[in-house]
Design a protein around this motif. Structure first.
Motif, mmCIF file in Angstrom:
data_model
loop_
_atom_site.group_PDB
_atom_site.id
_atom_site.type_symbol
_atom_site.label_atom_id
_atom_site.label_comp_id
_atom_site.label_asym_id
_atom_site.label_seq_id
_atom_site.Cartn_x
_atom_site.Cartn_y
_atom_site.Cartn_z
ATOM 1 N N GLY A 27 0.821 -1.216 0.000
ATOM 2 C CA GLY A 27 0.000 0.000 0.000
ATOM 3 C C GLY A 27 0.850 1.259 0.000
ATOM 4 O O GLY A 27 0.559 2.215 -0.717
ATOM 5 N N THR A 28 1.925 1.237 0.771
ATOM 6 C CA THR A 28 2.824 2.393 0.831
ATOM 7 C C THR A 28 3.525 2.599 -0.501
ATOM 8 O O THR A 28 3.633 3.736 -0.983
ATOM 9 N N LEU A 29 3.992 1.511 -1.104
ATOM 10 C CA LEU A 29 4.650 1.614 -2.411
ATOM 11 C C LEU A 29 3.681 2.141 -3.462
ATOM 12 O O LEU A 29 4.032 3.011 -4.256
ATOM 13 N N TYR A 30 2.452 1.626 -3.454
ATOM 14 C CA TYR A 30 1.432 2.070 -4.415
ATOM 15 C C TYR A 30 1.150 3.558 -4.259
ATOM 16 O O TYR A 30 1.111 4.305 -5.223
ATOM 17 N N ARG A 31 1.006 3.999 -2.988
ATOM 18 C CA ARG A 31 0.735 5.404 -2.725
ATOM 19 C C ARG A 31 1.906 6.275 -3.168
ATOM 20 O O ARG A 31 1.713 7.349 -3.752
ATOM 21 N N GLY A 32 3.120 5.794 -2.915
ATOM 22 C CA GLY A 32 4.313 6.536 -3.330
ATOM 23 C C GLY A 32 4.381 6.695 -4.836
ATOM 24 O O GLY A 32 4.677 7.772 -5.345
ATOM 25 N N TYR A 33 4.087 5.604 -5.557
ATOM 26 C CA TYR A 33 4.128 5.670 -7.014
ATOM 27 C C TYR A 33 3.047 6.583 -7.563
ATOM 28 O O TYR A 33 3.282 7.311 -8.527
ATOM 29 N N THR A 34 1.845 6.557 -6.977
ATOM 30 C CA THR A 34 0.771 7.434 -7.472
ATOM 31 C C THR A 34 1.118 8.896 -7.208
ATOM 32 O O THR A 34 0.915 9.751 -8.073
ATOM 33 N N LEU A 35 1.679 9.186 -6.025
ATOM 34 C CA LEU A 35 2.071 10.566 -5.724
ATOM 35 C C LEU A 35 3.182 11.025 -6.657
ATOM 36 O O LEU A 35 3.174 12.160 -7.141
ATOM 37 N N LEU A 36 4.141 10.129 -6.931
ATOM 38 C CA LEU A 36 5.230 10.452 -7.853
ATOM 39 C C LEU A 36 4.679 10.701 -9.255
ATOM 40 O O LEU A 36 5.081 11.656 -9.927
ATOM 41 N N GLY A 37 3.734 9.878 -9.674
ATOM 42 C CA GLY A 37 3.098 10.061 -10.984
ATOM 43 C C GLY A 37 2.350 11.379 -11.070
ATOM 44 O O GLY A 37 2.414 12.072 -12.085
ATOM 45 N N LEU A 38 1.658 11.750 -10.002
ATOM 46 C CA LEU A 38 0.952 13.032 -9.980
ATOM 47 C C LEU A 38 1.921 14.199 -10.071
ATOM 48 O O LEU A 38 1.674 15.174 -10.780
ATOM 49 N N LEU A 39 3.047 14.089 -9.356
ATOM 50 C CA LEU A 39 4.055 15.154 -9.410
ATOM 51 C C LEU A 39 4.635 15.291 -10.809
ATOM 52 O O LEU A 39 4.804 16.405 -11.308
ATOM 53 N N ILE A 40 4.920 14.161 -11.454
ATOM 54 C CA ILE A 40 5.474 14.199 -12.818
ATOM 55 C C ILE A 40 4.451 14.792 -13.785
ATOM 56 O O ILE A 40 4.791 15.628 -14.622
ATOM 57 N N ALA A 41 3.190 14.375 -13.647
ATOM 58 C CA ALA A 41 2.131 14.890 -14.521
ATOM 59 C C ALA A 41 1.958 16.394 -14.323
ATOM 60 O O ALA A 41 1.786 17.140 -15.288
ATOM 61 N N GLU A 42 2.020 16.828 -13.072
ATOM 62 C CA GLU A 42 1.872 18.256 -12.778
ATOM 63 C C GLU A 42 3.036 19.054 -13.372
ATOM 64 O O GLU A 42 2.840 20.128 -13.919
ATOM 65 N N LYS A 43 4.237 18.495 -13.283
ATOM 66 C CA LYS A 43 5.410 19.170 -13.833
ATOM 67 C C LYS A 43 5.302 19.290 -15.350
ATOM 68 O O LYS A 43 5.584 20.341 -15.923
ATOM 69 N N LYS A 44 4.856 18.212 -16.005
ATOM 70 C CA LYS A 44 4.682 18.239 -17.456
ATOM 71 C C LYS A 44 3.616 19.254 -17.846
ATOM 72 O O LYS A 44 3.760 19.987 -18.821
ATOM 73 N N ASN A 45 2.540 19.298 -17.073
ATOM 74 C CA ASN A 45 1.449 20.225 -17.340
ATOM 75 C C ASN A 45 1.934 21.670 -17.201
ATOM 76 O O ASN A 45 1.600 22.528 -18.014
ATOM 77 N N LYS A 46 2.751 21.920 -16.185
ATOM 78 C CA LYS A 46 3.301 23.251 -15.963
ATOM 79 C C LYS A 46 4.215 23.653 -17.120
ATOM 80 O O LYS A 46 4.186 24.784 -17.593
ATOM 81 N N ASP A 47 5.028 22.709 -17.595
ATOM 82 C CA ASP A 47 5.915 22.976 -18.736
ATOM 83 C C ASP A 47 5.113 23.297 -19.992
ATOM 84 O O ASP A 47 5.451 24.210 -20.743
#
Length: 53
Positions: A27-47
């Motif tokens: 569960g912790t790994l899954y949550r970490g990966y989803t948060l990391l994915g959201l951060l990457i998506a947000e960064k791409k969106n900002k770019d």
């Protein structure tokens, strides 16, 4: 007979604890990966928005 029951109960408790620990770890790994994915998506969106401006 009572001496045979004690290791059996301890073994069952150990199995349950290890199972719960594995579930928590997944569960912790899954949550970490989803948060990391959201951060990457947000960064791409900002770019993308900066490029449009």
């Amino acid at each position: 007979m009572a001496f045979d029951l004690i290791p059996f109960i301890l073994n069952m408790i150990l199995i349950l604890i290890s199972f719960a620990g594995g579930v928590l770890l997944l569960g912790t790994l899954y949550r970490g990966y989803t948060l990391l994915g959201l951060l990457i998506a947000e960064k791409k969106n900002k770019d993308n928005t900066e490029k449009k401006i």
